[in-house]
Write a protein that holds these residues in place. Structure first.
Motif, PDB file in Angstrom:
ATOM      1  N   ASP A   1       4.924   3.956  11.975  1.00  0.00           N
ATOM      2  CA  ASP A   1       4.979   2.583  12.486  1.00  0.00           C
ATOM      3  C   ASP A   1       4.396   1.598  11.479  1.00  0.00           C
ATOM      4  OD1 ASP A   1       6.177   3.386  14.809  1.00  0.00           O
ATOM      5  OD2 ASP A   1       4.347   3.368  16.004  1.00  0.00           O
ATOM      6  N   ILE A   2       3.251   1.936  10.897  1.00  0.00           N
ATOM      7  CA  ILE A   2       2.602   1.041   9.941  1.00  0.00           C
ATOM      8  C   ILE A   2       3.475   0.857   8.708  1.00  0.00           C
ATOM      9  CG2 ILE A   2       0.590   0.767   8.424  1.00  0.00           C
ATOM     10  CD1 ILE A   2      -1.043   2.248  10.541  1.00  0.00           C
ATOM     11  N   MET A   3       4.091   1.951   8.242  1.00  0.00           N
ATOM     12  CA  MET A   3       4.985   1.859   7.094  1.00  0.00           C
ATOM     13  C   MET A   3       6.176   0.947   7.398  1.00  0.00           C
ATOM     14  SD  MET A   3       3.740   3.770   4.662  1.00  0.00           S
ATOM     15  CE  MET A   3       2.723   5.218   4.346  1.00  0.00           C
ATOM     16  N   LEU A   4       6.825   1.175   8.537  1.00  0.00           N
ATOM     17  CA  LEU A   4       8.011   0.397   8.884  1.00  0.00           C
ATOM     18  C   LEU A   4       7.678  -1.067   9.123  1.00  0.00           C
ATOM     19  CD1 LEU A   4       9.933   2.847  11.267  1.00  0.00           C
ATOM     20  CD2 LEU A   4      10.472   2.273   8.895  1.00  0.00           C
ATOM     21  N   GLN A   5       6.548  -1.339   9.745  1.00  0.00           N
ATOM     22  CA  GLN A   5       6.155  -2.730   9.979  1.00  0.00           C
ATOM     23  C   GLN A   5       5.982  -3.479   8.663  1.00  0.00           C
ATOM     24  OE1 GLN A   5       2.695  -2.220  12.422  1.00  0.00           O
ATOM     25  NE2 GLN A   5       3.859  -1.987  14.312  1.00  0.00           N
ATOM     26  N   CYS A   6       5.356  -2.819   7.692  1.00  0.00           N
ATOM     27  CA  CYS A   6       5.173  -3.445   6.380  1.00  0.00           C
ATOM     28  C   CYS A   6       6.520  -3.656   5.689  1.00  0.00           C
ATOM     29  CB  CYS A   6       4.254  -2.578   5.515  1.00  0.00           C
ATOM     30  SG  CYS A   6       3.889  -3.269   3.885  1.00  0.00           S
ATOM     31  N   ILE A   7       7.398  -2.666   5.765  1.00  0.00           N
ATOM     32  CA  ILE A   7       8.708  -2.785   5.123  1.00  0.00           C
ATOM     33  C   ILE A   7       9.533  -3.891   5.761  1.00  0.00           C
ATOM     34  CG2 ILE A   7      10.917  -1.590   4.786  1.00  0.00           C
ATOM     35  CD1 ILE A   7       9.271   1.021   4.492  1.00  0.00           C
ATOM     36  N   PHE A   8       9.587  -3.940   7.083  1.00  0.00           N
ATOM     37  CA  PHE A   8      10.373  -4.960   7.764  1.00  0.00           C
ATOM     38  C   PHE A   8       9.797  -6.353   7.519  1.00  0.00           C
ATOM     39  CE2 PHE A   8      12.615  -1.616   9.611  1.00  0.00           C
ATOM     40  CZ  PHE A   8      13.638  -2.086  10.413  1.00  0.00           C
ATOM     41  N   ARG A   9       8.482  -6.428   7.373  1.00  0.00           N
ATOM     42  CA  ARG A   9       7.843  -7.728   7.189  1.00  0.00           C
ATOM     43  C   ARG A   9       8.129  -8.321   5.812  1.00  0.00           C
ATOM     44  NH1 ARG A   9       2.860  -6.265   7.847  1.00  0.00           N
ATOM     45  NH2 ARG A   9       2.763  -6.636  10.080  1.00  0.00           N
ATOM     46  N   HIS A  10       8.229  -7.459   4.793  1.00  0.00           N
ATOM     47  CA  HIS A  10       8.301  -7.960   3.418  1.00  0.00           C
ATOM     48  C   HIS A  10       9.626  -7.667   2.713  1.00  0.00           C
ATOM     49  CE1 HIS A  10       4.048  -8.913   3.610  1.00  0.00           C
ATOM     50  NE2 HIS A  10       3.804  -7.694   4.031  1.00  0.00           N
ATOM     51  N   ALA A  11      10.578  -7.006   3.363  1.00  0.00           N
ATOM     52  CA  ALA A  11      11.816  -6.627   2.686  1.00  0.00           C
ATOM     53  C   ALA A  11      12.660  -7.831   2.282  1.00  0.00           C
ATOM     54  CB  ALA A  11      12.632  -5.694   3.574  1.00  0.00           C
ATOM     55  N   ASN A  12      12.736  -8.854   3.140  1.00  0.00           N
ATOM     56  CA  ASN A  12      13.498 -10.071   2.835  1.00  0.00           C
ATOM     57  C   ASN A  12      14.929  -9.774   2.389  1.00  0.00           C
ATOM     58  OD1 ASN A  12      11.601 -11.973   3.530  1.00  0.00           O
ATOM     59  ND2 ASN A  12      10.700 -12.072   1.505  1.00  0.00           N
ATOM     60  N   GLY A  13      15.567  -8.822   3.023  1.00  0.00           N
ATOM     61  CA  GLY A  13      16.952  -8.518   2.717  1.00  0.00           C
ATOM     62  C   GLY A  13      17.148  -7.525   1.587  1.00  0.00           C
TER      63      GLY A  13
END
Length: 411
Positions: A243-255
């Motif tokens: 969850d922590i990994m995915l939250q960080c990825i979704f927050r900063h991926a920007n497409g």
């Protein structure tokens, strides 16, 4: 759970007999994964007639992440994209460049250098620190120097036992790949991009959006001798960890186009079923002679890795280069089942890399990008500048991945 048995004298067309049952209630599962032993109760005498052992994995939804079916890359790969170069940990394990500059693996400068040398994507390893911040580092232990009276002493401590600020303050040593011994190397310690343990957020901010990421989620494996990789203890629940990994990825991926991967089959399952946007690759181990295999048989051979990837509907697998070169027919075993196939640990000369490309491998995790052929192509996840501006990328993210929490509003 119902148990049926055939009678010893049952005819071929006679149905089985209902003999026992057990109720598996939610409160018996105390964690996300594990093994339980439950009794089986006789259906007519209501007494225990046996026990059954069950290995289980519970997949819980990731908080604050919203996914729908408008856009998904979970099973997508452009069939025209094969033979891509992926910078393994950037330029590879502690690589000395042509100008004799020592570049540490899994650092921002190494990732940038790999892109400059022609990598279509960059691969790096991510794990959690003690304060649950995703940091980029390969080993489960940090090797560092401490003063012991009149001499320096080498020590090691698990990454999960240190805070981010403590990790960044360490004077870290490196393991020479050729000699397999710890030594102090002369890195540029005063330059931020050369320092170890960058956070995942820092990597997202430092690397251009047009560069694809292959993010390997590090998770210590239980070996067949019941020891844990890194000689430590797993301190995080698998669901919370992912969850922590995915939250960080979704927050900063920007497409940004991203591929997720892991050696652990259950972590791959969690990554696959918690979201439907980013594809997942299962990494197979194929232990070389002398090494200790994992207790879980799924990553221990290419065949079982292919079966698991098919069963869990993953995008594909990542195999050892040495295994593929020993038996090139195994490539067809994966590709004929519709799986994407990467290979890693490429210390091979250029002619071996050419063989891998002719076999139809989709990507090669290459250690020494400076030695590969200098041909720059559009990566499979690279958005072409003339077709997609940064504003269009951000708009795509807002439309396709609507977050439910204000913290996940994309800039």
């Amino acid at each position: 759970m119902d148990v049926y048995l055939f009678g010893m004298r049952a005819a071929r067309d006679e149905p089985p007999i209902y003999v026992a049952y057990q109720l598996l209630l939610p409160d018996i599962f105390k964690c996300s994964e594990g093994r339980i032993e439950v009794p089986i109760t006789c259906s007519f005498k209501h007494r225990i007639v046996g026990y059954v052992t069950i290995d289980f994995l519970i997949v819980l939804p990731t908080p604050e992440i919203y996914c729908d079916m408008k856009l998904s890359y979970e099973r997508y790969w452009n069939p025209e994209k094969t033979g891509l170069y992926v910078g393994h940990r950037g330029l590879g394990p502690n690589f000395v460049t042509a100008n004799q500059c020592l570049v540490r693996e899994n650092t921002i400068v190494s990732l940038k250098a790999a892109v400059e040398e022609g990598a279509h994507m960059v691969e790096f390893d991510v794990q959690l620190s003690k304060d649950m911040v995703p940091i980029v580092h390969h080993d489960f232990q940090a090797h560092f120097w401490v003063k012991a009276r009149k001499y320096l002493k080498t020590m090691e401590i698990p990454i999960q036992s240190l805070l981010v600020r403590q990790l960044k303050s360490l004077k870290v040593n490196e393991v020479k790949q050729e000699e397999k011994e710890i030594s102090e190397c002369c890195f540029k310690r005063d330059v931020v991009e050369h320092l170890p343990f960058p956070t995942l957020e820092e990597v997202f901010e430092a690397i251009p959006l047009t560069v694809g990421f292959n993010i390997e989620i590090k998770w210590a494996q239980r070996l067949i001798n019941n020891r844990l990789e890194g000689r430590g203890k797993q301190k995080f629940d698998p669901n919370m960890y992912v969850d922590i990994m995915l939250q960080c990825i979704f927050r900063h991926a920007n497409g940004r186009r991203i591929i997720l991967s892991c050696f652990d089959a259950d972590i791959c399952t969690l990554l696959r079923y918690k979201q439907n946007y980013y594809p997942v690759l299962f990494i197979s181990q194929e232990c070389p002679e002398g090494s200790i295999p994992f207790r879980d048989p799924r990553p221990n051979s290419l065949q079982t890795a292919v079966y698991n990837a098919n069963a869990m509907e993953l995008l594909g697998i990542v195999a050892r280069t040495e295994t593929i070169l020993q038996d090139t027919c195994q490539v067809n075993m994966a590709i004929n089942r519709g799986l994407v196939m990467f290979c890693y640990t490429t210390y091979s000369p250029t002619n071996d890399v050419s063989v891998l490309k002719r076999l139809g491998l989709h990507a090669i995790l290459y250690d020494k990008m400076e030695m590969c052929e200098r041909i720059i192509k559009d990566g499979v996840f690279q958005l072409q500048a003339e077709e997609s501006t940064v504003e269009e990328i951000n708009e795509e993210v807002r439309v396709s991945m609507r977050p439910q929490h204000p913290a996940f509003l994309y800039q």
